[in-house]
Design an enzyme around this catalytic site. Sequence first.
Site, PDB file in Angstrom:
ATOM      1  CE  LYS A  99      -3.798   1.980   2.857  1.00 56.44           C
ATOM      2  NZ  LYS A  99      -4.741   1.964   3.810  1.00 56.44           N
TER       3      LYS A  99
ATOM      4  CB  SER B 110      -7.559   3.992   3.425  1.00 57.39           C
ATOM      5  OG  SER B 110      -6.635   3.301   4.322  1.00 57.39           O
TER       6      SER B 110
ATOM      7  CB  SER C  25      -8.096   0.841   6.191  1.00 56.88           C
ATOM      8  OG  SER C  25      -9.028   2.163   6.118  1.00 56.88           O
TER       9      SER C  25
END
Length: 533
Positions: free
Chosen positions: A111, A191, A215
Amino acid sequence: MAMLRLILAGLMTGAPAVAQADIGHEPPACNFIFEKSITELQAMRAADQMSSATLAECYVDRITQMDRRGPTLRAVIAISPDWLEQAVASDKRRNAGKLLGPLDGIPVLIKDNIETRELPTTAGSLALKDNWTKRDAPVVALLRAQGAVILGKTNLSEWANIRSTKSMSGWSAVGGLVRNPYALDRTSCGSSSGSGAAVAADLAAVALGTETDGSVVCPSAMNGLVGLKPTLGLVSRTHVVPISHSQDTPGPMGRTVKDVAILFSAMIGTDPADAATRDAYLHVRDYAATLSPAALKGAHIGYWKPEMDADLAAVFEAALDKLRAAGAIVTEAKMPKLEGLGDAEFLVLKAELKADLNAYLATTPPSVKTRTLADVIAFNEANKAAEMPFFGQEIFVDAEKMKGLDDPAYIAAREKSLRLASRDGINAMMAQNRVHILVTPTYGTPWLSDPAHGDQFTGPSASELPAVAGYPHLTVPMGMVDGLPVGLSFIGLPYSDGRLLEAGYAYEQAAKARVPPSYRASAPVDLGPRAIK
C-alpha cells in the site's frame, strides 16, 4: 523479442524513471497465476514449472492488461523498477538451495502509505508526490529479508481516508478511483482499496494494507478476500504515513487464510523506533504451520446479529451453521450499549493525526514542501481542482485545531474509547458468554462509488471495537449477496491472532465461500422492498 510495458501513474513525477523492460524472450502464457496460492506457486517453482522471474513477469503483464487497460481497476500506483532483478535473485537462491522462506520469490504489493526504497510514498496525495525517502519501512525490510519480491505500490483512499467525512473510498489524486473487480461501479472500500482490488484480480499473490478502523477488513470483505488486522504492536508502523498511533497497524491481505498466515508470519518483529512493538519478538512464529480443518472442534464462539438486510442475514445464518457443523459451540452474545464510543474515537483520531502526521512529515526529504498538517491543508486549497474535485478536507481542518496530546479532552477521550471498546465491549461479551472468539458479518455489500455524495455506508460494520481496542480482527469470505462478496469477521483478545487464523481456516475449508471476480460493469440491483432482520 517482447517488451513488457510497465505502467506508472502519470502524476508520479517524483518516481525514478521506469522504462520498458526487455526480458529477452516472449512473455509466457500466464493463465497459471489465476487463483493460485503461495503454496501452489512455490510447488510449481520446486517442480521447475516456472521461475520467480516468470511469475513476476506474468503479474506485471496482468497489471498492464487489467489495471490500465481492460476493466481499468486503477489498483496499482507504481511498479518497482527492480522487480525483475529481485525475482532473478530469488531464482539464484533457489538454484543454490538457499531459499529464505515460504515468501522467497513471491511478488507482494505494498500500500502506498508504506515506504519502499525503490519508489515514492504518496499516500495518494500530490503533496507527497516527491516523497522518495529511499528507505524501507521495517515491515517491508522484513519481507525483503525473507525473499519477497516487492512488486510495486497500490492505490488507496487518499491519506488513508481521513481527510473528509464526505470522501469517496478508493479515490486519490495520484491514482484515481479504484474499481471493485466484482462490479466496476462499486466501491473497493477504503483505505486499502488498491490492495484489495489487486489481490482479488490476481495482480499479485498477496498485499499489505493498513488499518486504523476498517481499512484492512473492509476492502478484504468487499473484494472477496481474507484480511487480518493484527493485534496492535505485532507489526511496526515506522515509516508508514500515520493517522493514529493508538490504532494504526499494517495488515496482510490475500485470497486464502493460509496465504495471509504466511505473509503475517513474515511481518512480525520488534522495532526499537516503535515502542508498541516492544514484545512483538515473543510472538514470532509460523502461523501457517498450525492451520487445520479440525480447529473448530470444541471451540466456543459467540456471535452477535447487527441490523441487516434479510439476504445478508440468511448468508450469516448459513455461516453459523457451517461453524456448528465443523464442531464449534456457538452462542449468541448481545452487543452492549457503548454510548459515546464513536465520538470519543473520532476526537482521538483527530488529535493523533495532527501530532503523528507532523512528526512523520518532519522525516521526509527536502523535496517534500509540506512539512506540517497546516502545510498540507494549504497545499490542498492551492491545488483544489486536482486535490478536491469531489470532497473537501474538513477533518484535516478540525484536526489542525486540536490542542495536542497533553490536552485533557484528548486524554479523557482515549481512556473512554479504549474502555468502551475493550473492557465494556469485547472483553465483557466474551466473559459473559464464556467464548474465545466473536463472529459477525464484517460489513454489508459494496455500495456504489458516488463522487457527488461520497460513501453511502449500508449494513453492519464490525471494525470499530477491535480497531479501538487494538485487538485482532480477521475477515474470511462468507458468500455472495446480489452477486457481491460479503465477509465473516472473527474477533479475539490481544495476541489471539493465531487462534483467529486457525478458526478462520477451518471455516474457510468447510464453507469454500470465495467466488472469483467476474469484472461486470455493474451488479444487479433489486429495486423492490428490502426486509430488515
